[in-house]
Design a protein around this motif. Structure first.
Motif, short mmCIF file in Angstrom:
data_model
loop_
_atom_site.label_atom_id
_atom_site.label_comp_id
_atom_site.label_asym_id
_atom_site.label_seq_id
_atom_site.Cartn_x
_atom_site.Cartn_y
_atom_site.Cartn_z
N ALA A 1 0.83 -1.21 0.00
CA ALA A 1 0.00 0.00 0.00
C ALA A 1 0.86 1.26 0.00
O ALA A 1 0.55 2.24 -0.67
N GLU A 2 1.97 1.23 0.75
CA GLU A 2 2.84 2.40 0.80
C GLU A 2 3.59 2.61 -0.51
O GLU A 2 3.84 3.75 -0.92
N TRP B 1 5.94 8.76 4.99
CA TRP B 1 6.48 7.49 5.47
C TRP B 1 7.42 7.73 6.64
O TRP B 1 7.40 7.01 7.64
N GLN B 2 8.26 8.76 6.54
CA GLN B 2 9.20 9.10 7.61
C GLN B 2 8.46 9.49 8.87
O GLN B 2 8.83 9.09 9.98
N LEU C 1 12.34 9.31 -5.14
CA LEU C 1 11.26 8.94 -4.22
C LEU C 1 11.13 9.92 -3.06
O LEU C 1 10.03 10.36 -2.74
N ARG C 2 12.23 10.29 -2.43
CA ARG C 2 12.15 11.20 -1.29
C ARG C 2 12.19 12.66 -1.72
O ARG C 2 12.02 13.56 -0.89
N THR C 3 12.47 12.94 -2.99
CA THR C 3 12.45 14.30 -3.51
C THR C 3 11.17 14.49 -4.30
O THR C 3 10.81 13.63 -5.12
N LEU C 4 10.49 15.61 -4.09
CA LEU C 4 9.16 15.78 -4.67
C LEU C 4 9.02 17.17 -5.29
O LEU C 4 9.65 18.13 -4.83
N ALA D 1 14.22 13.81 4.24
CA ALA D 1 14.89 12.65 4.82
C ALA D 1 13.98 11.44 4.71
O ALA D 1 12.76 11.55 4.90
N LEU D 2 14.54 10.31 4.36
CA LEU D 2 13.75 9.07 4.26
C LEU D 2 14.65 7.94 4.74
O LEU D 2 15.44 7.40 3.98
#
Length: 462
Positions: free
Chosen positions: A134-135, A182-183, A205-208, A220-221
């Motif tokens: 799901a995530e 998520w973090q 993924l962690r940059t948007l 941060a992830l």
């Protein structure tokens, strides 16, 4: 997955591979204890080859994780679990793609979300430990979601801010730090963050990219994606403004052929798990009718399928990046960090480079060109010639250019064209002479106690 693993076993300096025997069309690895692993002759630069089976002591293996378990090597069990996770994630990524032809992406973030298979050579190309199905559907770029960032308020006296932190991310005496959802759930586990901007996840993924435009947000992830845990170190925050200003000034030597996305602001709550960076979007460097495309998104497109286009792109990329290396900076110019500005007709015009967190800067080389070194110490600074060349050659040549070409033969043609246009420096000659260094990604996953990068040498495609 097995194809990527077989490439690694064929070329990386794995301590339990005692010898490699090459025969026409096949390769045999002689392992400790007299064991034999046999498979097809691998192309070190292929991205489309499919290895369906290898044989360990005569027994066929068709699943990457089960092969690693059967090899019984140190740390193999953990690596096999990662391969299972990556295999399932890759299958999920492919299953979620639209069917039928799609129109060409209109934005850079849409190009980024076209990269379905992840890293072109790493067996852990889609490894996302800690992410449920799901995530992954909710946060992974290839599933094309919109992600709502959180905002964690921290007293200004308790954070380090570098650069200009915008007013809309402040609340009185508190600084609002963007966090990935998520973090927030799995790592911070405190009081729920305030709602922040809606954003499109990019390849990292962690940059948007915020839906409403503006600076990209690097969060941060704290989970391992491919090889590294993606938190944000205090060192990166402390040096952000200095490195960004230095890199921007250096581009003045490149006649407009290279742009660096500026770091606009950076913040940390003195923890790698709670930090963020605001970065200029690459689209800032596109003119009317032009597109900015991450190099990783070009593999398999009609442009990358043209030998003439690949040669033109290699001439641009190598002439620029080898010039920057000669001046004193080694860019980590892999297909995620390196973008190309395309004309309306698809011709490569200029380069855009983003994410300065892992470049290398040589004070000695800068001094030879009369350039002042930035006021920095730490891991970004080195005069080690081997390290500088590995940083660029492994990411640009054996990474971005090779993966775009998709085979040793096609890569050799584009590399030769690019070298013909490159500056006549010792670095250019070293790249021409080969072999080509690449990160030994599987060895690194099987050596959890060894810090830093480890390297393999691939045969030159020339």
């Amino acid at each position: 997955m097995l194809s990527r693993l077989w490439r690694a076993l064929a070329f990386e300096p794995l301590p339990w591979v005692e010898r490699r025997e090459h025969r026409p069309g096949s390769l045999t690895l002689l392992l400790g204890g007299g064991r034999r692993l046999e498979g097809p002759a691998p192309d070190p630069y292929a991205t489309g080859d499919r290895v369906d089976e290898v044989r360990l002591d005569g027994r066929p293996h068709r699943v990457a994780a089960r092969l690693v378990e059967a090899l019984r090597v140190p740390h193999g069990a953990a690596f096999a679990a990662e391969l299972d996770d990556s295999t399932a994630s890759l299958a999920l990524s492919r299953a979620g793609q639209p069917t039928g032809p799609e129109p060409e992406p209109a934005t850079t973030w849409e190009w980024e979300q076209r990269v379905v298979d992840g890293h072109p050579y790493h067996p852990n190309c889609r490894s996302r430990p800690g992410f449920s199905v799901a995530e992954q559907l909710a946060y992974a770029p290839e599933h094309r979601p919109v992600v709502t960032l959180g905002l964690v308020p921290v007293r200004a006296a308790e954070v380090l801010v570098n650069g200009d932190w915008p007013e809309h991310l402040r609340d009185g005496d508190r600084v609002l730090i963007p966090v990935h959802p998520w973090q927030a759930e799995h790592v911070l586990k405190g009081e729920g963050p305030l709602p922040g901007a809606a954003a499109h996840p990019l390849m990292a993924l962690r940059t948007l990219a915020p839906v409403d435009g503006g600076p990209h947000v690097k969060t941060a992830l704290s989970t391992r994606l491919t090889s590294s845990v993606r938190d944000i170190s205090g060192y990166s925050i402390e040096t952000a403004s200095v490195v960004s200003a230095f890199a921007e000034a250096l581009t003045e030597r490149l006649d407009g052929r290279l742009h660096i996305t500026r770091t606009l602001g950076a913040v940390t709550a003195h923890s790698p798990d709670l930090a963020a960076v605001l970065r200029e979007p690459p689209e800032a460097y596109a003119g009317p009718g032009e597109r900015v495309v991450p190099v990783a998104a070009l593999a398999g497109t009609p442009l990358a399928g043209s030998a003439a286009w690949r040669a033109e792109f290699a001439r641009l990329a190598l002439s620029v990046c080898l010039r920057v290396l000669d001046l004193g900076v080694a860019l980590e110019a892999h297909g995620q960090n390196l973008l190309v500005v395309l004309s309306a007709e698809g011709a490569p015009l200029r380069l855009v480079y983003r994410d300065l967190a892992d470049i290398r800067i040589s004070p000695a080389r800068l001094a030879r060109h009369g350039l002042a070194a930035p006021a920095l110490a730490g891991r970004l600074v080195t005069d080690d010639e081997t390290l500088l060349r590995r940083k660029l050659f492994g990411s640009l040549a054996a990474g971005a250019l090779a993966a775009t070409a998709g085979s040793a033969a096609a890569f050799g043609e584009s590399l030769a064209a690019g070298l013909a246009a490159a500056p006549p420096t010792a670095d250019t000659e070293a790249l021409r002479a080969g072999p080509l260094p690449v990160k030994a990604l599987t060895l690194m996953r099987l050596s959890p106690g060894v810090p830093g990068d480890q390297w393999a040498d691939l045969p030159s495609p020339l």
